[in-house]
Motif scaffolding. Structure first.
Motif, PDB file in Angstrom:
ATOM      1  N   VAL A   7     -11.597 -56.897 -74.774  1.00  0.00           N
ATOM      2  CA  VAL A   7     -10.494 -57.010 -73.826  1.00  0.00           C
ATOM      3  C   VAL A   7     -11.082 -57.496 -72.501  1.00  0.00           C
ATOM      4  O   VAL A   7     -12.010 -56.922 -71.972  1.00  0.00           O
ATOM      5  CB  VAL A   7      -9.776 -55.659 -73.644  1.00  0.00           C
ATOM      6  CG1 VAL A   7      -8.698 -55.758 -72.588  1.00  0.00           C
ATOM      7  CG2 VAL A   7      -9.198 -55.193 -74.962  1.00  0.00           C
ATOM      8  N   THR A   8     -10.524 -58.589 -72.007  1.00  0.00           N
ATOM      9  CA  THR A   8     -11.035 -59.238 -70.802  1.00  0.00           C
ATOM     10  C   THR A   8      -9.895 -59.449 -69.816  1.00  0.00           C
ATOM     11  O   THR A   8      -8.739 -59.576 -70.214  1.00  0.00           O
ATOM     12  CB  THR A   8     -11.640 -60.609 -71.184  1.00  0.00           C
ATOM     13  OG1 THR A   8     -12.580 -60.426 -72.236  1.00  0.00           O
ATOM     14  CG2 THR A   8     -12.330 -61.254 -70.012  1.00  0.00           C
ATOM     15  N   LEU A   9     -10.226 -59.523 -68.555  1.00  0.00           N
ATOM     16  CA  LEU A   9      -9.235 -59.827 -67.528  1.00  0.00           C
ATOM     17  C   LEU A   9      -9.057 -61.340 -67.465  1.00  0.00           C
ATOM     18  O   LEU A   9     -10.028 -62.083 -67.320  1.00  0.00           O
ATOM     19  CB  LEU A   9      -9.682 -59.303 -66.160  1.00  0.00           C
ATOM     20  CG  LEU A   9      -8.757 -59.612 -64.987  1.00  0.00           C
ATOM     21  CD1 LEU A   9      -7.400 -58.951 -65.178  1.00  0.00           C
ATOM     22  CD2 LEU A   9      -9.381 -59.157 -63.689  1.00  0.00           C
ATOM     23  N   SER A  43      -1.134 -56.926 -65.678  1.00  0.00           N
ATOM     24  CA  SER A  43      -1.493 -56.068 -64.555  1.00  0.00           C
ATOM     25  C   SER A  43      -0.900 -56.521 -63.227  1.00  0.00           C
ATOM     26  O   SER A  43      -0.682 -55.705 -62.347  1.00  0.00           O
ATOM     27  CB  SER A  43      -3.018 -55.951 -64.435  1.00  0.00           C
ATOM     28  OG  SER A  43      -3.609 -57.225 -64.320  1.00  0.00           O
ATOM     29  N   TYR A  70      -3.768 -60.451 -66.396  1.00  0.00           N
ATOM     30  CA  TYR A  70      -3.576 -59.551 -67.529  1.00  0.00           C
ATOM     31  C   TYR A  70      -4.887 -59.274 -68.241  1.00  0.00           C
ATOM     32  O   TYR A  70      -5.845 -60.019 -68.116  1.00  0.00           O
ATOM     33  CB  TYR A  70      -2.549 -60.136 -68.508  1.00  0.00           C
ATOM     34  CG  TYR A  70      -2.849 -61.546 -68.953  1.00  0.00           C
ATOM     35  CD1 TYR A  70      -3.502 -61.790 -70.148  1.00  0.00           C
ATOM     36  CD2 TYR A  70      -2.486 -62.641 -68.168  1.00  0.00           C
ATOM     37  CE1 TYR A  70      -3.783 -63.085 -70.554  1.00  0.00           C
ATOM     38  CE2 TYR A  70      -2.759 -63.933 -68.567  1.00  0.00           C
ATOM     39  CZ  TYR A  70      -3.414 -64.146 -69.760  1.00  0.00           C
ATOM     40  OH  TYR A  70      -3.702 -65.434 -70.158  1.00  0.00           O
ATOM     41  N   ARG A  71      -4.900 -58.179 -68.981  1.00  0.00           N
ATOM     42  CA  ARG A  71      -6.042 -57.810 -69.808  1.00  0.00           C
ATOM     43  C   ARG A  71      -5.615 -57.955 -71.264  1.00  0.00           C
ATOM     44  O   ARG A  71      -4.586 -57.415 -71.660  1.00  0.00           O
ATOM     45  CB  ARG A  71      -6.478 -56.378 -69.547  1.00  0.00           C
ATOM     46  CG  ARG A  71      -7.062 -56.172 -68.177  1.00  0.00           C
ATOM     47  CD  ARG A  71      -7.715 -54.804 -68.043  1.00  0.00           C
ATOM     48  NE  ARG A  71      -8.302 -54.651 -66.733  1.00  0.00           N
ATOM     49  CZ  ARG A  71      -9.482 -55.137 -66.375  1.00  0.00           C
ATOM     50  NH1 ARG A  71     -10.195 -55.806 -67.238  1.00  0.00           N
ATOM     51  NH2 ARG A  71      -9.946 -54.964 -65.165  1.00  0.00           N
TER      52      ARG A  71
END
Length: 86
Positions: A7-9, A43, A70-71
């Motif tokens: 999971v990445t931004l 986010s 977003y993530r």
């Protein structure tokens, strides 16, 4: 072996034709559902409004800018890009 999804931004900036500006909330909701459908979380949403383009695109000099932060996994980015092209 355990299935781990990274999971990445991510940030995605999209521009909407000036005539479609009033439908911006609809576009944001659609893209939010795409991100959440791929187990991501939205986010932050920044609506920058109507701004000048650096150069004309299809005879347009302005567009409505929106930044999504977003993530999620990379699959959500691919699906979001596919939807943006539509």
């Amino acid at each position: 072996m355990e299935d781990r999804r990274t999971v990445t931004l991510y940030e995605t900036l999209f521009i909407v034709h000036p005539e479609r500006g009033p439908r911006m909330k609809e576009f944001i909701e659609r893209f939010k559902k795409v991100i959440e459908g791929q187990d991501g979380t939205l986010s932050n949403v920044e609506e920058w409004g109507l701004r000048d383009l650096a150069y004309r695109v299809q005879k347009q000099g302005k567009g409505f800018y929106t930044l999504l932060q977003y993530r999620s996994s990379g699959r959500a980015v691919e699906e979001l890009e596919r939807n943006l092209k539509l």
